[in-house]
Design a protein around this motif. Structure first.
Motif, PDB file in Angstrom:
ATOM      1  N   GLU A 116       0.827  -1.211   0.000  1.00  0.00           N
ATOM      2  CA  GLU A 116       0.000   0.000   0.000  1.00  0.00           C
ATOM      3  C   GLU A 116       0.862   1.263   0.000  1.00  0.00           C
ATOM      4  OE1 GLU A 116      -3.124   2.227   2.992  1.00  0.00           O
ATOM      5  OE2 GLU A 116      -3.029   0.032   3.037  1.00  0.00           O
ATOM      6  N   LYS A 117       1.854   1.303   0.880  1.00  0.00           N
ATOM      7  CA  LYS A 117       2.724   2.478   0.954  1.00  0.00           C
ATOM      8  C   LYS A 117       3.507   2.665  -0.343  1.00  0.00           C
ATOM      9  CE  LYS A 117       3.332   2.827   5.903  1.00  0.00           C
ATOM     10  NZ  LYS A 117       3.973   3.840   6.698  1.00  0.00           N
ATOM     11  N   LEU A 118       3.963   1.567  -0.922  1.00  0.00           N
ATOM     12  CA  LEU A 118       4.718   1.658  -2.162  1.00  0.00           C
ATOM     13  C   LEU A 118       3.844   2.186  -3.296  1.00  0.00           C
ATOM     14  CD1 LEU A 118       7.470   1.281  -3.396  1.00  0.00           C
ATOM     15  CD2 LEU A 118       6.915  -1.125  -3.786  1.00  0.00           C
ATOM     16  N   LEU A 119       2.601   1.743  -3.364  1.00  0.00           N
ATOM     17  CA  LEU A 119       1.689   2.276  -4.378  1.00  0.00           C
ATOM     18  C   LEU A 119       1.431   3.757  -4.152  1.00  0.00           C
ATOM     19  CD1 LEU A 119      -1.049  -0.428  -5.073  1.00  0.00           C
ATOM     20  CD2 LEU A 119       0.719   0.428  -6.614  1.00  0.00           C
ATOM     21  N   ASN A 120       1.337   4.185  -2.891  1.00  0.00           N
ATOM     22  CA  ASN A 120       1.149   5.609  -2.592  1.00  0.00           C
ATOM     23  C   ASN A 120       2.356   6.432  -3.033  1.00  0.00           C
ATOM     24  OD1 ASN A 120      -1.446   5.420  -1.546  1.00  0.00           O
ATOM     25  ND2 ASN A 120      -0.723   5.057   0.533  1.00  0.00           N
ATOM     26  N   ILE A 121       3.546   5.919  -2.768  1.00  0.00           N
ATOM     27  CA  ILE A 121       4.762   6.620  -3.203  1.00  0.00           C
ATOM     28  C   ILE A 121       4.768   6.731  -4.719  1.00  0.00           C
ATOM     29  CG2 ILE A 121       7.282   6.448  -3.378  1.00  0.00           C
ATOM     30  CD1 ILE A 121       7.199   5.100  -0.566  1.00  0.00           C
ATOM     31  N   PHE A 122       4.477   5.631  -5.393  1.00  0.00           N
ATOM     32  CA  PHE A 122       4.450   5.600  -6.850  1.00  0.00           C
ATOM     33  C   PHE A 122       3.419   6.594  -7.399  1.00  0.00           C
ATOM     34  CE2 PHE A 122       2.650   3.577 -10.737  1.00  0.00           C
ATOM     35  CZ  PHE A 122       3.751   3.724 -11.559  1.00  0.00           C
ATOM     36  N   GLY A 123       2.247   6.604  -6.817  1.00  0.00           N
ATOM     37  CA  GLY A 123       1.184   7.482  -7.306  1.00  0.00           C
ATOM     38  C   GLY A 123       1.391   8.949  -7.009  1.00  0.00           C
ATOM     39  N   ASN A 124       2.214   9.251  -6.011  1.00  0.00           N
ATOM     40  CA  ASN A 124       2.413  10.648  -5.609  1.00  0.00           C
ATOM     41  C   ASN A 124       3.781  11.199  -5.979  1.00  0.00           C
ATOM     42  OD1 ASN A 124      -0.149  11.010  -4.358  1.00  0.00           O
ATOM     43  ND2 ASN A 124       0.568   9.736  -2.671  1.00  0.00           N
ATOM     44  N   ALA A 125       4.564  10.453  -6.735  1.00  0.00           N
ATOM     45  CA  ALA A 125       5.908  10.910  -7.109  1.00  0.00           C
ATOM     46  C   ALA A 125       5.813  12.231  -7.869  1.00  0.00           C
ATOM     47  CB  ALA A 125       6.606   9.852  -7.954  1.00  0.00           C
ATOM     48  N   GLN A 126       6.635  13.193  -7.466  1.00  0.00           N
ATOM     49  CA  GLN A 126       6.514  14.554  -7.983  1.00  0.00           C
ATOM     50  C   GLN A 126       7.502  14.925  -9.081  1.00  0.00           C
ATOM     51  OE1 GLN A 126       3.995  16.698  -7.073  1.00  0.00           O
ATOM     52  NE2 GLN A 126       3.246  14.816  -6.153  1.00  0.00           N
ATOM     53  N   ASN A 127       8.542  14.136  -9.264  1.00  0.00           N
ATOM     54  CA  ASN A 127       9.493  14.489 -10.325  1.00  0.00           C
ATOM     55  C   ASN A 127       9.953  13.207 -11.029  1.00  0.00           C
ATOM     56  OD1 ASN A 127      11.962  13.413  -9.065  1.00  0.00           O
ATOM     57  ND2 ASN A 127      11.739  15.117  -7.616  1.00  0.00           N
ATOM     58  N   ASN A 128      10.625  13.388 -12.153  1.00  0.00           N
ATOM     59  CA  ASN A 128      11.011  12.239 -12.974  1.00  0.00           C
ATOM     60  C   ASN A 128      11.885  11.242 -12.218  1.00  0.00           C
ATOM     61  OD1 ASN A 128       9.564  13.038 -15.201  1.00  0.00           O
ATOM     62  ND2 ASN A 128      11.269  14.155 -16.101  1.00  0.00           N
ATOM     63  N   ASN A 129      12.846  11.728 -11.453  1.00  0.00           N
ATOM     64  CA  ASN A 129      13.740  10.844 -10.711  1.00  0.00           C
ATOM     65  C   ASN A 129      12.962  10.000  -9.703  1.00  0.00           C
ATOM     66  OD1 ASN A 129      16.311   9.796 -10.009  1.00  0.00           O
ATOM     67  ND2 ASN A 129      16.416  11.202  -8.281  1.00  0.00           N
ATOM     68  N   HIS A 130      12.086  10.642  -8.956  1.00  0.00           N
ATOM     69  CA  HIS A 130      11.283   9.947  -7.949  1.00  0.00           C
ATOM     70  C   HIS A 130      10.329   8.952  -8.626  1.00  0.00           C
ATOM     71  CE1 HIS A 130       8.787  10.409  -4.001  1.00  0.00           C
ATOM     72  NE2 HIS A 130       9.668   9.449  -3.888  1.00  0.00           N
ATOM     73  N   ARG A 131       9.716   9.366  -9.748  1.00  0.00           N
ATOM     74  CA  ARG A 131       8.826   8.457 -10.484  1.00  0.00           C
ATOM     75  C   ARG A 131       9.582   7.239 -10.996  1.00  0.00           C
ATOM     76  NH1 ARG A 131       6.140  13.057 -11.743  1.00  0.00           N
ATOM     77  NH2 ARG A 131       7.522  13.615 -13.458  1.00  0.00           N
ATOM     78  N   ARG A 132      10.761   7.479 -11.568  1.00  0.00           N
ATOM     79  CA  ARG A 132      11.566   6.387 -12.122  1.00  0.00           C
ATOM     80  C   ARG A 132      11.981   5.406 -11.024  1.00  0.00           C
ATOM     81  NH1 ARG A 132      14.645   9.354 -14.779  1.00  0.00           N
ATOM     82  NH2 ARG A 132      16.182   9.748 -13.179  1.00  0.00           N
ATOM     83  N   ASN A 133      12.438   5.923  -9.901  1.00  0.00           N
ATOM     84  CA  ASN A 133      12.878   5.051  -8.803  1.00  0.00           C
ATOM     85  C   ASN A 133      11.706   4.331  -8.139  1.00  0.00           C
ATOM     86  OD1 ASN A 133      15.790   5.239  -8.660  1.00  0.00           O
ATOM     87  ND2 ASN A 133      15.451   7.398  -8.272  1.00  0.00           N
ATOM     88  N   SER A 134      10.584   5.003  -7.993  1.00  0.00           N
ATOM     89  CA  SER A 134       9.431   4.327  -7.397  1.00  0.00           C
ATOM     90  C   SER A 134       8.877   3.272  -8.357  1.00  0.00           C
ATOM     91  CB  SER A 134       8.347   5.319  -6.968  1.00  0.00           C
ATOM     92  OG  SER A 134       7.810   6.017  -8.063  1.00  0.00           O
ATOM     93  N   ALA A 135       8.915   3.543  -9.663  1.00  0.00           N
ATOM     94  CA  ALA A 135       8.480   2.547 -10.648  1.00  0.00           C
ATOM     95  C   ALA A 135       9.393   1.321 -10.606  1.00  0.00           C
ATOM     96  CB  ALA A 135       8.461   3.154 -12.053  1.00  0.00           C
ATOM     97  N   ALA A 136      10.683   1.532 -10.448  1.00  0.00           N
ATOM     98  CA  ALA A 136      11.625   0.407 -10.350  1.00  0.00           C
ATOM     99  C   ALA A 136      11.347  -0.423  -9.102  1.00  0.00           C
ATOM    100  CB  ALA A 136      13.062   0.921 -10.348  1.00  0.00           C
ATOM    101  N   CYS A 137      11.012   0.233  -8.005  1.00  0.00           N
ATOM    102  CA  CYS A 137      10.676  -0.462  -6.758  1.00  0.00           C
ATOM    103  C   CYS A 137       9.402  -1.283  -6.934  1.00  0.00           C
ATOM    104  CB  CYS A 137      10.434   0.568  -5.661  1.00  0.00           C
ATOM    105  SG  CYS A 137      11.638   0.567  -4.382  1.00  0.00           S
ATOM    106  N   VAL A 138       8.393  -0.667  -7.506  1.00  0.00           N
ATOM    107  CA  VAL A 138       7.124  -1.348  -7.737  1.00  0.00           C
ATOM    108  C   VAL A 138       7.353  -2.559  -8.636  1.00  0.00           C
ATOM    109  CG1 VAL A 138       4.891  -1.126  -8.902  1.00  0.00           C
ATOM    110  CG2 VAL A 138       5.647   0.647  -7.314  1.00  0.00           C
ATOM    111  N   SER A 139       8.128  -2.377  -9.688  1.00  0.00           N
ATOM    112  CA  SER A 139       8.419  -3.473 -10.621  1.00  0.00           C
ATOM    113  C   SER A 139       9.127  -4.627  -9.915  1.00  0.00           C
ATOM    114  CB  SER A 139       9.275  -2.978 -11.786  1.00  0.00           C
ATOM    115  OG  SER A 139       8.592  -2.017 -12.537  1.00  0.00           O
TER     116      SER A 139
END
Length: 161
Positions: free
Chosen positions: A87-110
């Motif tokens: 749940e927390k990981l999906l929240n981080i992924f959905g709320n990522a505010q910049n490209n770096n954060h989105r890319r890293n959270s997507a890698a974590c989710v993957s």
């Protein structure tokens, strides 16, 4: 270790001073090995609320490593904690505010999605990804990140199912 100390530890892992960085590596390794669940939860917290881009990035990179196949820390968690992590990981992924954060959270989710493939899966993930992709009002960067997760997991999904 409280959250502020943990975030400072993540900052020290990036220090240009070799002595500071080496000490931080030892401290992190010991904490991770002795308190794997607390480590994952602390990394999630910093990944969600960290005060600097460096600590956010480091938290997500280290968390991704804990989700890799050769690491069983996630499996050591009880079902409730595993649900909280997802749940927390999906929240981080959905709320990522910049490209770096989105890319890293997507890698974590993957990485976690790959780990969960064949072990009951992660239904909420796929629902979230496809809803985001199909939502014309969703920001294009979030739609693209959702596609990135699907792309990163496609080979494993295709060989498993």
């Amino acid at each position: 270790m409280n959250q502020e100390q943990f975030e400072q530890l993540l900052e020290n892992l990036q220090s240009p001073d070799n002595a500071v960085r080496k000490d931080a590596e030892v401290t992190y390794g010991e904490f991770r090995d002795n308190h794997p669940v607390e480590t994952m939860m602390a990394l999630l917290e910093v990944g969600a609320t960290g005060s600097s881009e460096g600590s956010l990035t480091m938290a997500l990179v280290l968390l991704r490593k804990l989700f890799q196949k050769d690491c069983d820390y996630y499996e050591q968690c009880n079902a409730d904690t595993q649900g909280t992590i997802r749940e927390k990981l999906l929240n981080i992924f959905g709320n990522a505010q910049n490209n770096n954060h989105r890319r890293n959270s997507a890698a974590c989710v993957s990485a976690l999605a790959v780990k969960l493939t064949g072990f009951g899966g992660w239904d909420e993930l796929w629902e979230t990804l496809f809803n985001t992709i199909l939502d014309n009002d969703a920001p294009s960067v979030h739609r693209a990140s959702s596609c990135d997760v699907i792309n990163s997991t496609a080979t494993v999904l295709a060989t498993t199912y």
